[in-house]
Design a protein around this motif. Structure first.
Motif, PDB file in Angstrom:
ATOM      1  N   LEU A 113       0.796  -1.232   0.000  1.00 22.99           N
ATOM      2  CA  LEU A 113       0.000   0.000   0.000  1.00 22.99           C
ATOM      3  C   LEU A 113       0.831   1.286   0.000  1.00 22.99           C
ATOM      4  O   LEU A 113       0.398   2.286  -0.579  1.00 22.99           O
ATOM      5  N   PRO A 114       2.035   1.321   0.613  1.00 27.30           N
ATOM      6  CA  PRO A 114       2.814   2.557   0.548  1.00 27.30           C
ATOM      7  C   PRO A 114       3.192   2.958  -0.885  1.00 27.30           C
ATOM      8  O   PRO A 114       3.597   4.100  -1.110  1.00 27.30           O
ATOM      9  N   TYR A 115       3.059   2.038  -1.821  1.00 26.53           N
ATOM     10  CA  TYR A 115       3.433   2.325  -3.213  1.00 26.53           C
ATOM     11  C   TYR A 115       2.185   2.554  -4.067  1.00 26.53           C
ATOM     12  O   TYR A 115       2.078   2.048  -5.181  1.00 26.53           O
ATOM     13  N   TRP A 116       1.236   3.314  -3.537  1.00 27.75           N
ATOM     14  CA  TRP A 116      -0.066   3.458  -4.196  1.00 27.75           C
ATOM     15  C   TRP A 116       0.036   4.080  -5.587  1.00 27.75           C
ATOM     16  O   TRP A 116      -0.717   3.733  -6.490  1.00 27.75           O
ATOM     17  N   THR A 117       0.964   5.005  -5.791  1.00 25.33           N
ATOM     18  CA  THR A 117       1.086   5.607  -7.136  1.00 25.33           C
ATOM     19  C   THR A 117       1.503   4.550  -8.158  1.00 25.33           C
ATOM     20  O   THR A 117       1.017   4.563  -9.297  1.00 25.33           O
ATOM     21  N   THR A 118       2.356   3.616  -7.769  1.00 20.63           N
ATOM     22  CA  THR A 118       2.725   2.509  -8.666  1.00 20.63           C
ATOM     23  C   THR A 118       1.513   1.610  -8.908  1.00 20.63           C
ATOM     24  O   THR A 118       1.278   1.164 -10.031  1.00 20.63           O
ATOM     25  N   ILE A 119       0.737   1.356  -7.861  1.00 23.61           N
ATOM     26  CA  ILE A 119      -0.481   0.535  -7.989  1.00 23.61           C
ATOM     27  C   ILE A 119      -1.459   1.203  -8.953  1.00 23.61           C
ATOM     28  O   ILE A 119      -2.022   0.551  -9.837  1.00 23.61           O
ATOM     29  N   GLN A 120      -1.651   2.517  -8.804  1.00 24.41           N
ATOM     30  CA  GLN A 120      -2.537   3.258  -9.715  1.00 24.41           C
ATOM     31  C   GLN A 120      -2.070   3.125 -11.163  1.00 24.41           C
ATOM     32  O   GLN A 120      -2.874   2.917 -12.077  1.00 24.41           O
ATOM     33  N   SER A 121      -0.775   3.238 -11.358  1.00 23.81           N
ATOM     34  CA  SER A 121      -0.208   3.150 -12.711  1.00 23.81           C
ATOM     35  C   SER A 121      -0.439   1.766 -13.324  1.00 23.81           C
ATOM     36  O   SER A 121      -0.849   1.646 -14.486  1.00 23.81           O
ATOM     37  N   LEU A 122      -0.209   0.712 -12.539  1.00 18.08           N
ATOM     38  CA  LEU A 122      -0.397  -0.652 -13.038  1.00 18.08           C
ATOM     39  C   LEU A 122      -1.872  -0.972 -13.272  1.00 18.08           C
ATOM     40  O   LEU A 122      -2.225  -1.665 -14.221  1.00 18.08           O
ATOM     41  N   ALA A 123      -2.736  -0.458 -12.389  1.00 15.02           N
ATOM     42  CA  ALA A 123      -4.172  -0.744 -12.485  1.00 15.02           C
ATOM     43  C   ALA A 123      -4.866   0.134 -13.530  1.00 15.02           C
ATOM     44  O   ALA A 123      -6.003  -0.143 -13.903  1.00 15.02           O
ATOM     45  N   LYS A 124      -4.184   1.219 -13.947  1.00 15.17           N
ATOM     46  CA  LYS A 124      -4.765   2.180 -14.901  1.00 15.17           C
ATOM     47  C   LYS A 124      -6.022   2.829 -14.310  1.00 15.17           C
ATOM     48  O   LYS A 124      -7.046   2.969 -14.973  1.00 15.17           O
ATOM     49  N   LYS A 148      -7.480  -5.531  -5.344  1.00 12.04           N
ATOM     50  CA  LYS A 148      -8.417  -6.163  -6.292  1.00 12.04           C
ATOM     51  C   LYS A 148      -9.410  -5.146  -6.840  1.00 12.04           C
ATOM     52  O   LYS A 148      -9.716  -5.147  -8.034  1.00 12.04           O
ATOM     53  N   GLU A 149      -9.907  -4.252  -5.963  1.00 13.78           N
ATOM     54  CA  GLU A 149     -10.894  -3.250  -6.365  1.00 13.78           C
ATOM     55  C   GLU A 149     -10.337  -2.265  -7.388  1.00 13.78           C
ATOM     56  O   GLU A 149     -10.982  -1.957  -8.379  1.00 13.78           O
ATOM     57  N   ILE A 150      -9.145  -1.737  -7.147  1.00 10.92           N
ATOM     58  CA  ILE A 150      -8.600  -0.740  -8.080  1.00 10.92           C
ATOM     59  C   ILE A 150      -8.296  -1.378  -9.440  1.00 10.92           C
ATOM     60  O   ILE A 150      -8.521  -0.767 -10.482  1.00 10.92           O
ATOM     61  N   PHE A 151      -7.853  -2.626  -9.441  1.00 11.88           N
ATOM     62  CA  PHE A 151      -7.610  -3.308 -10.722  1.00 11.88           C
ATOM     63  C   PHE A 151      -8.935  -3.560 -11.451  1.00 11.88           C
ATOM     64  O   PHE A 151      -9.012  -3.428 -12.666  1.00 11.88           O
ATOM     65  N   LYS A 152      -9.966  -3.890 -10.684  1.00 13.49           N
ATOM     66  CA  LYS A 152     -11.287  -4.105 -11.285  1.00 13.49           C
ATOM     67  C   LYS A 152     -11.802  -2.798 -11.907  1.00 13.49           C
ATOM     68  O   LYS A 152     -12.334  -2.784 -13.010  1.00 13.49           O
ATOM     69  N   LEU A 153     -11.601  -1.691 -11.196  1.00 10.82           N
ATOM     70  CA  LEU A 153     -12.046  -0.390 -11.699  1.00 10.82           C
ATOM     71  C   LEU A 153     -11.279   0.018 -12.954  1.00 10.82           C
ATOM     72  O   LEU A 153     -11.824   0.646 -13.848  1.00 10.82           O
ATOM     73  N   GLY A 154      -9.988  -0.351 -12.997  1.00  8.83           N
ATOM     74  CA  GLY A 154      -9.181  -0.041 -14.180  1.00  8.83           C
ATOM     75  C   GLY A 154      -9.631  -0.823 -15.399  1.00  8.83           C
ATOM     76  O   GLY A 154      -9.431  -0.400 -16.541  1.00  8.83           O
ATOM     77  N   GLY A 155     -10.242  -1.989 -15.173  1.00  5.32           N
ATOM     78  CA  GLY A 155     -10.881  -2.754 -16.241  1.00  5.32           C
ATOM     79  C   GLY A 155      -9.969  -3.470 -17.209  1.00  5.32           C
ATOM     80  O   GLY A 155     -10.434  -4.139 -18.125  1.00  5.32           O
ATOM     81  N   ARG A 156      -8.655  -3.379 -17.029  1.00  4.37           N
ATOM     82  CA  ARG A 156      -7.735  -4.007 -17.983  1.00  4.37           C
ATOM     83  C   ARG A 156      -7.435  -5.458 -17.625  1.00  4.37           C
ATOM     84  O   ARG A 156      -7.323  -6.317 -18.469  1.00  4.37           O
TER      85      ARG A 156
END
Length: 202
Positions: A113-124, A148-156
């Motif tokens: 979780l401390p790397y949320w900007t990287t998570i956002q980038s990967l999840a789109k 899981k939720e942010i990846f689902k929202l990114g839809g990729r």
């Protein structure tokens, strides 16, 4: 120094290389041999855990120490919190000075979780990070749920624990998560202190 680390599964194994590289910079010539041993689901309980630990600490290829790393959130209500999880594992194994119980609060993904900007980038997706410190994200919605939720929202693509866990870690400095997550710091310092107490992270 040979240390066996019992882990729940593939996500923690993805963490192995990042941890090794970090410890190498800290310990140099005193770097231990680490063996991650996935349990394919969760760390054993009760008598089974005691047998696993005793087997690793005895025989010709015995380890010098065994660390068990469990999630507090196991899908059951076995553990109330980190202290309870560690106390229970210690009770199950018995009074063994070479066994060290550790936990991820509430699951391994807290340490991502401390790397949320990287998570956002990967999840789109630009969904904001869960509030509070990473290890306080709790039983109702453990950290893995947020990934899981942010990846689902990114839809990729769906969040894949070992693949995305490794990608998140490889792009970042492990010290950021260590300083944000007391249980991670305790786990890393346990390994360091077994090799050289003067090099533990303040």
């Amino acid at each position: 120094m040979k240390i066996a680390i019992l882990v729940e599964g593939a996500t923690e194994v993805a963490f192995r290389e990042k941890l090794r590289k970090f410890l190498q910079t800290r310990l140099g010539q005193q770097m231990p041999r680490l063996k991650f041993i996935p349990q394919n689901g969760r760390i054993p309980k009760e008598e089974k855990l005691r047998r696993v630990v005793e087997n690793l600490l005895t025989g010709n290829s015995a380890y010098d120490a065994v660390i068990a790393l469990t999630d507090v959130y196991t899908g059951t209500r076995d553990f109330q919190d980190a202290a309870d999880a560690k106390a229970q594992m210690m009770k199950w194994v018995g009074n063994n000075p070479r066994f060290y119980p550790h936990t991820a609060l509430h699951d391994f993904e807290a340490w991502l979780l401390p790397y949320w900007t990287t998570i956002q980038s990967l999840a789109k997706h630009n969904r904001s990070a869960p509030s509070g410190s990473p290890e306080t994200v709790n039983h109702q919605q453990p950290p893995s749920y947020h990934l899981k939720e942010i990846f689902k929202l990114g839809g990729r693509q769906d969040y894949n624990k070992p693949i995305h866990g490794k990608k998140i870690l490889e792009k970042n400095d492990l010290m950021v998560a260590i300083q944000a997550c007391p249980e991670l710091k305790a786990f890393v310092n346990q390994i360091i202190s077994l090799c050289d107490e003067s090099k533990v992270i303040a």
